[in-house]
Design a protein around this motif. Structure first.
Motif, short mmCIF file in Angstrom:
data_model
loop_
_atom_site.label_atom_id
_atom_site.label_comp_id
_atom_site.label_asym_id
_atom_site.label_seq_id
_atom_site.Cartn_x
_atom_site.Cartn_y
_atom_site.Cartn_z
N ALA A 31 0.83 -1.21 0.00
CA ALA A 31 0.00 0.00 0.00
C ALA A 31 0.87 1.26 0.00
N ARG A 32 1.95 1.22 0.73
CA ARG A 32 2.85 2.38 0.77
C ARG A 32 3.48 2.64 -0.60
N LYS A 33 3.89 1.56 -1.27
CA LYS A 33 4.55 1.70 -2.56
C LYS A 33 3.57 1.92 -3.71
N ASN A 34 2.30 1.58 -3.50
CA ASN A 34 1.29 1.68 -4.56
C ASN A 34 0.05 2.41 -4.04
N PRO A 35 0.18 3.68 -3.72
CA PRO A 35 -0.94 4.42 -3.10
C PRO A 35 -2.18 4.51 -3.99
N GLU A 36 -2.03 4.33 -5.29
CA GLU A 36 -3.19 4.39 -6.18
C GLU A 36 -4.01 3.10 -6.18
N PHE A 37 -3.45 2.03 -5.62
CA PHE A 37 -4.15 0.74 -5.60
C PHE A 37 -5.30 0.82 -4.58
N PRO A 38 -6.51 0.37 -4.96
CA PRO A 38 -7.66 0.47 -4.04
C PRO A 38 -7.43 -0.33 -2.75
N SER A 39 -7.52 0.33 -1.63
CA SER A 39 -7.24 -0.33 -0.34
C SER A 39 -8.23 -1.44 -0.03
N ASP A 40 -9.46 -1.36 -0.58
CA ASP A 40 -10.42 -2.43 -0.32
C ASP A 40 -10.09 -3.71 -1.08
N ARG A 41 -9.09 -3.66 -1.93
CA ARG A 41 -8.64 -4.85 -2.67
C ARG A 41 -7.46 -5.54 -1.98
N LEU A 42 -6.98 -4.98 -0.90
CA LEU A 42 -5.90 -5.58 -0.11
C LEU A 42 -6.56 -6.35 1.03
N ILE A 43 -6.44 -7.66 0.98
CA ILE A 43 -7.17 -8.52 1.91
C ILE A 43 -6.21 -9.21 2.86
N HIS A 44 -6.44 -9.04 4.14
CA HIS A 44 -5.67 -9.72 5.18
C HIS A 44 -6.64 -10.63 5.92
N ALA A 45 -6.63 -11.92 5.57
CA ALA A 45 -7.60 -12.86 6.12
C ALA A 45 -7.07 -14.28 6.04
N ASP A 46 -7.76 -15.17 6.70
CA ASP A 46 -7.46 -16.60 6.61
C ASP A 46 -7.89 -17.08 5.22
N PHE A 47 -6.96 -17.56 4.45
CA PHE A 47 -7.23 -18.02 3.09
C PHE A 47 -8.41 -18.99 3.04
N PHE A 48 -8.47 -19.93 3.96
CA PHE A 48 -9.50 -20.96 3.93
C PHE A 48 -10.88 -20.43 4.33
N GLU A 49 -10.95 -19.20 4.78
CA GLU A 49 -12.24 -18.60 5.14
C GLU A 49 -12.71 -17.56 4.13
N LEU A 50 -11.93 -17.30 3.09
CA LEU A 50 -12.34 -16.33 2.07
C LEU A 50 -13.63 -16.78 1.39
N GLN A 51 -14.48 -15.81 1.05
CA GLN A 51 -15.76 -16.10 0.41
C GLN A 51 -15.92 -15.38 -0.93
N ASN A 52 -14.95 -14.59 -1.34
CA ASN A 52 -15.05 -13.84 -2.58
C ASN A 52 -14.87 -14.75 -3.78
N SER A 53 -15.01 -14.18 -4.97
CA SER A 53 -14.69 -14.93 -6.17
C SER A 53 -13.84 -14.04 -7.08
N TYR A 54 -12.96 -14.68 -7.82
CA TYR A 54 -11.93 -13.96 -8.56
C TYR A 54 -11.78 -14.50 -9.97
N ASP A 55 -11.39 -13.60 -10.88
CA ASP A 55 -11.05 -14.00 -12.24
C ASP A 55 -9.61 -14.52 -12.30
N LEU A 56 -8.76 -13.98 -11.43
CA LEU A 56 -7.34 -14.30 -11.44
C LEU A 56 -6.82 -14.31 -10.01
N ILE A 57 -6.06 -15.35 -9.69
CA ILE A 57 -5.34 -15.40 -8.41
C ILE A 57 -3.88 -15.62 -8.73
#
Length: 131
Positions: free
Chosen positions: A11-37
């Protein structure tokens, strides 16, 4: 805590990146869906007993036709770790049920310290005929 340090640094190096897209969570509990990981040796940091659950979770998280791309370590699996090793044969067996394996080969652009010890993967979630 230390596990959030990479996100803070990103986030510090990429201030233009949307902060709501930076996820700090337990991988096995994620519920989102993605086009690319993008995978950067995360699988090889997990206890090897979790690899099947990891593959299932990646399949669950990806949208139809979604892709998993990145780097896995390629050295003999050991009980010492992380990182834990693995092989192209093991990873092919792990992913071939739910993914079309488009690329699974030695990484040609690893940093010098990892040269010859990484595999590049590009996997597509099965079930969608689109590219």
């Amino acid at each position: 805590d230390i596990s959030s340090k990479p996100l803070r640094e990103f986030a510090r190096k990429n201030p233009e990146f949307p902060s709501d897209r930076l996820i700090h969570a337990d991988f096995f509990e994620l519920q989102n869906s993605y086009d690319l990981i993008v995978e950067q040796t995360f699988l090889c940091a997990l206890d090897p007993g979790l690899r099947t659950a990891y593959a299932r979770k990646m399949n669950e998280l990806l949208k139809p036709g979604g892709k998993l791309v990145g780097v896995l370590f390629d050295f003999p699996l050991t009980e010492k770790g992380p990182p834990f090793g693995g092989s192209s044969t093991e990873f092919e067996d792990l992913f071939s049920t739910d993914f079309e394996i488009r690329v699974l080969e030695r990484s040609y652009n690893s940093i010098p310290e990892r040269q010859g010890a990484e595999l590049f993967i590009m996997l597509k979630k099965q079930g969608n005929p689109q590219n």
